[in-house]
Design an enzyme around this catalytic site. Sequence first.
Site, PDB file in Angstrom:
ATOM      1  N   LYS A  26      33.607  32.093  33.797  1.00 22.36           N
ATOM      2  CA  LYS A  26      32.410  32.723  34.402  1.00 22.36           C
ATOM      3  C   LYS A  26      31.299  32.917  33.379  1.00 22.36           C
ATOM      4  O   LYS A  26      30.165  32.559  33.626  1.00 22.36           O
ATOM      5  CB  LYS A  26      32.727  34.154  34.878  1.00 22.36           C
ATOM      6  CG  LYS A  26      33.498  34.296  36.117  1.00 22.36           C
ATOM      7  CD  LYS A  26      33.444  35.732  36.642  1.00 22.36           C
ATOM      8  CE  LYS A  26      33.875  36.831  35.727  1.00 22.36           C
ATOM      9  NZ  LYS A  26      35.230  36.964  35.317  1.00 22.36           N
ATOM     10  N   ARG A  70      33.295  43.442  41.967  1.00 19.29           N
ATOM     11  CA  ARG A  70      34.702  43.098  41.787  1.00 19.29           C
ATOM     12  C   ARG A  70      35.554  43.696  42.901  1.00 19.29           C
ATOM     13  O   ARG A  70      36.764  43.495  42.906  1.00 19.29           O
ATOM     14  CB  ARG A  70      35.197  43.642  40.460  1.00 19.29           C
ATOM     15  CG  ARG A  70      35.402  42.574  39.363  1.00 19.29           C
ATOM     16  CD  ARG A  70      35.795  43.337  38.121  1.00 19.29           C
ATOM     17  NE  ARG A  70      36.458  42.621  37.096  1.00 19.29           N
ATOM     18  CZ  ARG A  70      35.884  42.097  36.024  1.00 19.29           C
ATOM     19  NH1 ARG A  70      34.585  42.086  35.902  1.00 19.29           N
ATOM     20  NH2 ARG A  70      36.619  41.550  35.088  1.00 19.29           N
ATOM     21  N   ARG A 118      41.332  32.876  23.587  1.00 16.86           N
ATOM     22  CA  ARG A 118      39.923  33.188  23.751  1.00 16.86           C
ATOM     23  C   ARG A 118      39.456  34.063  22.594  1.00 16.86           C
ATOM     24  O   ARG A 118      40.178  34.934  22.119  1.00 16.86           O
ATOM     25  CB  ARG A 118      39.730  33.938  25.068  1.00 16.86           C
ATOM     26  CG  ARG A 118      38.295  34.287  25.346  1.00 16.86           C
ATOM     27  CD  ARG A 118      38.044  34.430  26.800  1.00 16.86           C
ATOM     28  NE  ARG A 118      38.583  35.656  27.355  1.00 16.86           N
ATOM     29  CZ  ARG A 118      38.207  36.134  28.528  1.00 16.86           C
ATOM     30  NH1 ARG A 118      37.327  35.471  29.256  1.00 16.86           N
ATOM     31  NH2 ARG A 118      38.726  37.231  29.008  1.00 16.86           N
ATOM     32  N   ARG A 135      39.731  39.753  22.182  1.00 14.18           N
ATOM     33  CA  ARG A 135      39.459  40.950  22.983  1.00 14.18           C
ATOM     34  C   ARG A 135      40.724  41.789  23.124  1.00 14.18           C
ATOM     35  O   ARG A 135      41.802  41.256  23.350  1.00 14.18           O
ATOM     36  CB  ARG A 135      38.994  40.536  24.374  1.00 14.18           C
ATOM     37  CG  ARG A 135      37.516  40.391  24.478  1.00 14.18           C
ATOM     38  CD  ARG A 135      37.093  39.844  25.796  1.00 14.18           C
ATOM     39  NE  ARG A 135      37.613  40.576  26.945  1.00 14.18           N
ATOM     40  CZ  ARG A 135      37.177  40.416  28.173  1.00 14.18           C
ATOM     41  NH1 ARG A 135      36.212  39.547  28.413  1.00 14.18           N
ATOM     42  NH2 ARG A 135      37.699  41.074  29.172  1.00 14.18           N
ATOM     43  N   ARG A 183      45.275  42.101  34.771  1.00 18.41           N
ATOM     44  CA  ARG A 183      43.902  41.807  35.222  1.00 18.41           C
ATOM     45  C   ARG A 183      43.900  40.745  36.306  1.00 18.41           C
ATOM     46  O   ARG A 183      43.105  40.784  37.245  1.00 18.41           O
ATOM     47  CB  ARG A 183      43.033  41.386  34.022  1.00 18.41           C
ATOM     48  CG  ARG A 183      42.663  42.589  33.157  1.00 18.41           C
ATOM     49  CD  ARG A 183      42.192  42.187  31.776  1.00 18.41           C
ATOM     50  NE  ARG A 183      41.018  41.362  31.806  1.00 18.41           N
ATOM     51  CZ  ARG A 183      40.761  40.398  30.924  1.00 18.41           C
ATOM     52  NH1 ARG A 183      41.607  40.154  29.941  1.00 18.41           N
ATOM     53  NH2 ARG A 183      39.677  39.694  31.020  1.00 18.41           N
TER      54      ARG A 183
END
Length: 222
Positions: free
Chosen positions: A16, A91, A130, A163, A174
């Site tokens: 995204k 969300r 990531r 992160r 998540r």
Amino acid sequence: MKKANLIILGAPGSGKGTRASALCEVLGIVQVATGDLFRNNLKNGTELGKLAKSYMDKGELVPDDLTAAMVEDRLKNPDAARGFILDGFPRTVRQAELLDEILSRKGEKIEAVLFLDVPDEEIVRRTSGRLICEKCQATYHVSYNPPKSDGVCDKCGSKLVTRADDKPETVLKRLDVFRKNTLPLVEFYRGRGSLIRIPAELSQDGVKADMLGLAKQIGLAG
Ligand code: AMP
């Protein structure tokens, strides 16, 4: 160019952020990423940041009313006047309803909702590995989108970190939250005729050209 108010929907790690920032460059609009806003609050030690952290660390959602108030405030900034892409908001269906109220107070609406449809196995692969810039929040991936120099942000030269909520167990949580709370938005917006599905197999190299093609397709760029 026409004013474009857009939403980008997708699971954590679906790409995204990367696509939203490419689209912003193409259309000259601003990216409003609620995760980044919360992380900035956290960095600046605000009350909102401290509160958000308790949810973020567990991979849970920050309450709808707090999140929507933060977005409404952000959209008052003059840089959103030419249009924006909401990345990570709404969300939940409740957030989508609150967004309707925010936009109707501004006399605006959403032009299109882009849905990045990525298979689960791919999500897990992309989230592990990531990296995020601790200063400007640009994102990278050790294999799919590596920085030019190891551990250093191409854009601002700051350090790249993992992160806190990209730990495998938090990613699973998540994903679960995404399926339960956010996926119903696909039908919500499909029902309004504003949903555009984007298959997310694309390589990083193709992102910008692809987003330009998309913008043309939906009549937002010439
Ligand atoms: P993201 O960077 O979009 O993956 O968001 C990181 C975390 O911030 C999420 O796991 C949530 O805890 C919180 N967050 C971001 N956006 C929202 C939102 N729209 N509603 C509630 N919580 C959010």
